[in-house]
Write an enzyme that holds these catalytic residues in place. Structure first.
Site, PDB file in Angstrom:
ATOM      1  N   PHE A   1      41.947  31.648  40.723  1.00  0.00           N
ATOM      2  CA  PHE A   1      41.158  32.707  40.064  1.00  0.00           C
ATOM      3  C   PHE A   1      42.113  33.624  39.309  1.00  0.00           C
ATOM      4  O   PHE A   1      43.072  34.133  39.874  1.00  0.00           O
ATOM      5  CB  PHE A   1      40.369  33.523  41.093  1.00  0.00           C
ATOM      6  CG  PHE A   1      39.508  34.585  40.469  1.00  0.00           C
ATOM      7  CD1 PHE A   1      38.215  34.295  40.045  1.00  0.00           C
ATOM      8  CD2 PHE A   1      39.987  35.875  40.267  1.00  0.00           C
ATOM      9  CE1 PHE A   1      37.416  35.266  39.445  1.00  0.00           C
ATOM     10  CE2 PHE A   1      39.203  36.853  39.671  1.00  0.00           C
ATOM     11  CZ  PHE A   1      37.915  36.544  39.261  1.00  0.00           C
TER      12      PHE A   1
ATOM     13  N   ASP B   1      50.685  34.741  39.112  1.00  0.00           N
ATOM     14  CA  ASP B   1      49.647  35.768  39.197  1.00  0.00           C
ATOM     15  C   ASP B   1      49.759  36.395  40.583  1.00  0.00           C
ATOM     16  O   ASP B   1      49.317  35.809  41.578  1.00  0.00           O
ATOM     17  CB  ASP B   1      48.275  35.106  38.969  1.00  0.00           C
ATOM     18  CG  ASP B   1      47.125  36.088  39.137  1.00  0.00           C
ATOM     19  OD1 ASP B   1      47.344  37.166  39.712  1.00  0.00           O
ATOM     20  OD2 ASP B   1      46.001  35.769  38.704  1.00  0.00           O
TER      21      ASP B   1
ATOM     22  N   LYS C   1      45.851  45.168  40.977  1.00  0.00           N
ATOM     23  CA  LYS C   1      45.168  45.742  42.158  1.00  0.00           C
ATOM     24  C   LYS C   1      45.847  46.945  42.839  1.00  0.00           C
ATOM     25  O   LYS C   1      45.422  48.074  42.616  1.00  0.00           O
ATOM     26  CB  LYS C   1      44.913  44.626  43.157  1.00  0.00           C
ATOM     27  CG  LYS C   1      43.788  43.676  42.690  1.00  0.00           C
ATOM     28  CD  LYS C   1      43.478  42.673  43.755  1.00  0.00           C
ATOM     29  CE  LYS C   1      42.419  41.667  43.335  1.00  0.00           C
ATOM     30  NZ  LYS C   1      41.060  42.230  43.287  1.00  0.00           N
TER      31      LYS C   1
END
Ligand code: PLP
Length: 412
Positions: A145, A230, A259
């Site tokens: 993702f 990532d 995040k």
């Protein structure tokens, strides 16, 4: 006109539905009012222990005076400059971030997907410069993702997120994680980049093996393909180490972060090496809000706290304790399985019993919430646990007690 206004219907104060948000979100929402440390409080005053941290964002917990103070002081001085100018907090943060590895520059953005969008663009730019414009493909992993904007979405595997929006950015291809043969057969110099997560945060907490990381390092170098890690979910201490790459010895050219970086404020960072930076021309990429003084000031403060070796050692210590507790819990039930993940990005596998008619994992998450514990889901059948990194053993005991009682209540 009043009659056109959507109605906001409430069940109690803290449960609401029919909110004028698009239907891509759940029809019903729980409304939180405040947070303190590892606890959240809803509008009715009910207390929850937070094992989700806003999807691995609130690493330092909720209601931090120091973060609020940093943001407030900076807002009073200067809130926005645009990318035509900069500010001291942005320069200080950039220097801190590039010193974390072999990086020459950092592109600031506002969300995880933007960090990956920048990573993909920089990789393509490098590839186009070095190998010509027939080398634009991006290799990504099944179950991976990377975000919801068109480029990052093209590299995201789950068809549910993609199908309605096709055609996406062309050139994204997929191989199964940890299958070295498939990688060797697929990767060649027609690819600009490979994008990977060391632990697939959304896709079931599958972890990259050291052998696979080694193969990625070697093959990317051989074909002059940019390796993008990532680390939006795994980075900045979530695994007990600054970056998850170091756990498997992955050597990325680019790291994307977001995040936890802003402690809940929107900021992302794409770290790039000199060989890419040297190819970029003024004006080829940019964003109005990226690298704003307030988010950068807060992020700088957060890095100072998290990258303290004692802080990270404590994350690893609490991770061991939580893993032990999860294993003990899992051993008590027929429908619970493996404990997955590392650091404080952990999961518990749920095996849906054939005779149970409802979606068991969904029911568990809802009941835990009713009982005062926030947990998340990863992939189809994994309970994901990503508490604030400041969690202590007493909080772990409290959360595990609620989880155990909730699992017992199913009587299966
Ligand atoms: N990459 C990974 C690994 C993620 O976990 C996420 C979000 O969950 C993203 C990218 C996208 O981040 P954002 O939702 O901030 O765009």
């Amino acid at each position: 006109m009043a009659e056109d206004k959507p109605t906001l219907c409430c069940k109690g104060k803290a449960r609401t539905y029919n909110v004028p948000f698009p239907k891509n979100y759940n029809p019903e929402f729980l409304i939180f009012e405040k947070g303190e440390g590892v606890y959240l409080y809803d509008l009715d005053g009910k207390k929850y222990i937070d094992f989700g941290a806003g999807i691995a964002v609130n690493s330092l917990g909720h209601g931090r005076e120091d973060l609020a103070e940093t943001a407030y002081e900076q807002m009073k001085k200067l809130t926005h400059t645009s990318n035509l100018f900069t500010s001291e907090p942005a320069i200080i943060l950039a220097a801190k971030l590039v010193s974390l590895g072999n990086f020459a520059a950092v592109h600031f953005g506002n969300s995880g997907t933007e960090a990956n969008e920048a990573a993909i663009k920089y990789a393509r730019l490098y590839s186009c410069n070095k190998k010509g414009n027939n080398s634009h493909k991006i290799l990504a992993m099944e179950s991976g993702f990377h975000g919801r904007t068109m480029g990052a979405l093209a590299c995201t595997h789950n068809p549910l997120y993609k199908t309605s929006f096709e055609p996406l950015v062309p050139g994204a291809e997929f191989v199964p994680l940890n299958d070295i043969d498939a990688l060797t057969k697929k990767l060649d110099s027609s690819f600009a980049a490979v994008i990977v997560e060391v632990i697939q945060g959304e896709g079931g907490l599958n972890m990259m093996t050291k052998e696979y990381a080694k193969a990625l390092n070697t093959l990317c170098q051989k074909h002059d393909v940019i390796l993008i890690a990532d680390e939006i979910q795994t980075g900045i201490g979530r695994t007990g180490w600054p970056f998850a790459c170091s756990i498997v010895d992955l050597e990325p050219d680019i790291i994307s972060l977001a995040k936890p970086l802003g402690g809940g404020l929107p900021i992302s960072a794409t770290l790039i090496p000199e060989k890419i930076n040297n190819c970029i021309k003024v004006g080829e990429h940019g964003t109005t809000f990226g690298g704003g003084p307030v988010t950068c000031a807060v992020a700088g403060h957060i890095l100072d706290i998290i990258f303290n070796p004692f802080f990270l050692e404590n994350v690893r210590k609490n991770s061991e304790y939580l893993i032990k507790k999860l294993k003990e819990t899992s051993a008590k039930f027929n429908f619970t399985g493996e404990v997955l993940g590392t650091g404080l990005l952990l999961g518990l596998k749920i095996n849906q019993p054939k005779e149970y008619e409802k979606d068991l994992i969904k029911e568990i998450i809802v009941k835990c919430e009713e009982n005062g514990l926030i947990i998340l889901k990863s992939g189809k059948n994994v309970i994901r646990i990503t508490p604030p990194l400041i969690i202590e053993e007493k909080h772990i005991d409290e959360g595990i007690e609620i989880l155990t009682k909730t699992l017992e209540s199913f009587g299966i």
